[in-house]
Design an enzyme around this catalytic site. Structure first.
Site, mmCIF file in Angstrom:
data_model
loop_
_atom_site.group_PDB
_atom_site.id
_atom_site.type_symbol
_atom_site.label_atom_id
_atom_site.label_comp_id
_atom_site.label_asym_id
_atom_site.label_seq_id
_atom_site.Cartn_x
_atom_site.Cartn_y
_atom_site.Cartn_z
ATOM 1 N N LYS A 1 0.811 -1.224 0.000
ATOM 2 C CA LYS A 1 0.000 0.000 0.000
ATOM 3 C C LYS A 1 0.845 1.275 0.000
ATOM 4 O O LYS A 1 0.461 2.263 -0.627
ATOM 5 C CB LYS A 1 -1.046 0.012 1.118
ATOM 6 N N ASN B 1 -1.052 6.906 6.321
ATOM 7 C CA ASN B 1 0.169 6.317 6.887
ATOM 8 C C ASN B 1 1.442 6.942 6.343
ATOM 9 O O ASN B 1 2.519 6.713 6.864
ATOM 10 C CB ASN B 1 0.217 4.817 6.589
ATOM 11 N N HIS C 1 -1.505 -8.456 11.827
ATOM 12 C CA HIS C 1 -2.068 -7.785 13.024
ATOM 13 C C HIS C 1 -3.132 -8.623 13.722
ATOM 14 O O HIS C 1 -4.054 -8.072 14.332
ATOM 15 C CB HIS C 1 -2.696 -6.433 12.650
#
Length: 448
Positions: A114, A137, A183
């Site tokens: 990404k 981010n 995650h």
């Protein structure tokens, strides 16, 4: 009466949200349980925003009308439980910023690729002369840009953590590159919870909006059977399939086919190599075509983009050994992509904070390409146990200095040393960037 806004977390996104809140006439209080960096303290002081660090003053926090939460704070944190019990709404910085702008939003998520795709998309749009901002981010806080520096289009990299607290926000172009386990410690070790978080990027899409995704991702395909979106679909694949909007043809040309723009260019002219980067280039090119960017400008930008630091970044060749920094590979699938583009006789550095990893996904590539594994972490027991019988050599190290020295002693001229750790960096480093910089530093010392 002015609204009481509490911002939790004093990093880039939190400080940006606090400034936007103040700009909109709210009473803003920012609280960080850790230590706020000096540059952000100074920014808050200059703006006259009240803040604290090293603690949470619960009486102030629970007096909030709304809370903007930093993506790094887990919903299970005591402060979040107390806020939930009180019934105070919690939103992300992106959700908050989205209320105050009518700019077009290109939003990109995925377990891997990404950052590269976000920066490549931004590069194409900026080169084409658009007034474009970079956020999420990467880049600067979206809230800060909305407050102080208006753009017509924003390209936003979104993690699952940011997507958790987005409700009314709407992307104009939503991109999901891929979904692989990551995650899981945050999602009760349930893959579906993680998938659901990623798919929040499709919230509120209309028939005027676009959804770009990898057609051959089994997780995305399954989820699309269970949900509905009104958006126009723009799938991409390595080879043409029914419905494909981007693919590579038999002449090895990249084909992009949208109602706005169609283009083709030889795959060899793409600046980014490897299959994963082909998909990243397809997603970025589709976004640019949907925004009606001139095809020549898209071609040029796809050909001259320089890659992302810490992502398959060539560092140096020392004594005939190539050193590659892939510190951004914080999950197993990222490491798979890296190994897929490596030659045989690779010395692989693995290790860090394990997030519930299943290493079996990379095992075939490890057996095919890896001559030695150097484990680097506080506790390497899981790695040593899993790979101990699978590679000719495996070593246990506990610092970057020790790991790089071991690689240098094991590698022969013509070999490649790859830092692609599969794990988060927080056991020995501040961040994956810190890990990558220290790796490059140590490689530099080998040359000296």
């Amino acid at each position: 009466m002015a609204k009481n806004l509490v911002v939790l977390g004093g990093g880039e996104s939190g400080v940006g949200a606090a400034i936007l809140g103040k700009e909109k006439g709210m009473n803003v209080f920012l609280s960080d349980y850790g230590t706020i960096a000096d540059n952000y303290r100074q920014q808050l002081d200059e703006e006259g925003i009240e803040w604290e660090d090293g603690r949470h003053s619960m009486d102030r926090i629970l007096a909030a009308d709304e809370v903007v939460k930093s993506p790094g704070i887990a919903p299970s944190a005591p402060v979040m439980k107390a806020i939930a019990e009180k019934g105070i709404p919690v939103i992300s910085e992106i959700e908050f910023a989205g209320r105050y702008t009518d700019a077009k939003m290109v939003c990109i998520t995925g377990s891997n690729g990404k950052t590269t795709t976000t920066l490549l998309t931004y590069h194409i749009l900026k080169n084409a002369g658009l007034n474009v901002g970079l956020a999420g981010n990467v880049g600067r806080s979206l809230a800060l840009q909305v407050a102080r520096d208006h753009h017509d289009v924003y390209v936003i990299e979104l993690s699952s953590f940011q997507l958790e607290n987005m409700y009314a926000f709407r992307a104009n172009i939503a991109v999901i590159l891929n979904i692989t386990p990551d995650h899981l410690d945050r999602y009760e070790y349930k893959m579906q919870n993680y998938i659901n978080a990623k798919f929040r990027i499709l919230n509120n899409l209309t028939p005027q909006d676009a959804f770009i995704y990898w057609q051959d991702d089994p997780v995305i395909t399954r989820q699309l059977e269970r949900i509905r979106t009104e958006a126009q679909m723009f799938p991409f694949a390595e080879h043409h399939e029914p419905g494909s909007r981007a693919w590579v043809d038999d002449e090895a040309s990249l084909i992009i086919d949208t109602p706005e723009t169609s283009l083709n260019m030889p795959r060899a002219e793409l600046s980014l190599n490897g299959l994963h980067n082909l998909y990243n280039s397809m997603a970025a090119a589709l976004s640019a075509c949907i925004l009606d960017i001139d095809k020549e400008e898209i071609r040029e930008a796809l050909g001259d983009f320089e890659g992302v630091e810490h992502r398959l970044e060539y560092v140096a060749t020392v004594n005939g050994v190539r050193y590659i920094n892939d510190s951004k590979a914080t999950n197993v699938n990222s490491c798979w992509y890296a190994l897929e583009s490596m030659p045989e006789n690779t010395v692989l550095i693995l290790g860090g904070k394990d997030k519930g990893n299943d290493y079996s996904e990379i095992l075939p590539l490890v057996k095919e390409k890896v001559k030695a594994i150097v484990c680097m972490g506080k506790d390497n027991a899981k790695l040593l146990d899993f790979f101990g019988k699978e590679v000719p050599e495996i070593y246990d190290t506990h610092s970057i200095e020790e790991a790089v020295a071991k690689c240098a002693s094991v590698a022969c001229p013509g070999d490649t040393v790859l830092l692609s750790p599969c794990c988060a960096s927080f056991d020995l480093f501040n961040s994956y960037e810190d890990r990558g910089h220290k790796f490059k530093e140590q490689v530099g010392k080998l040359k000296a």
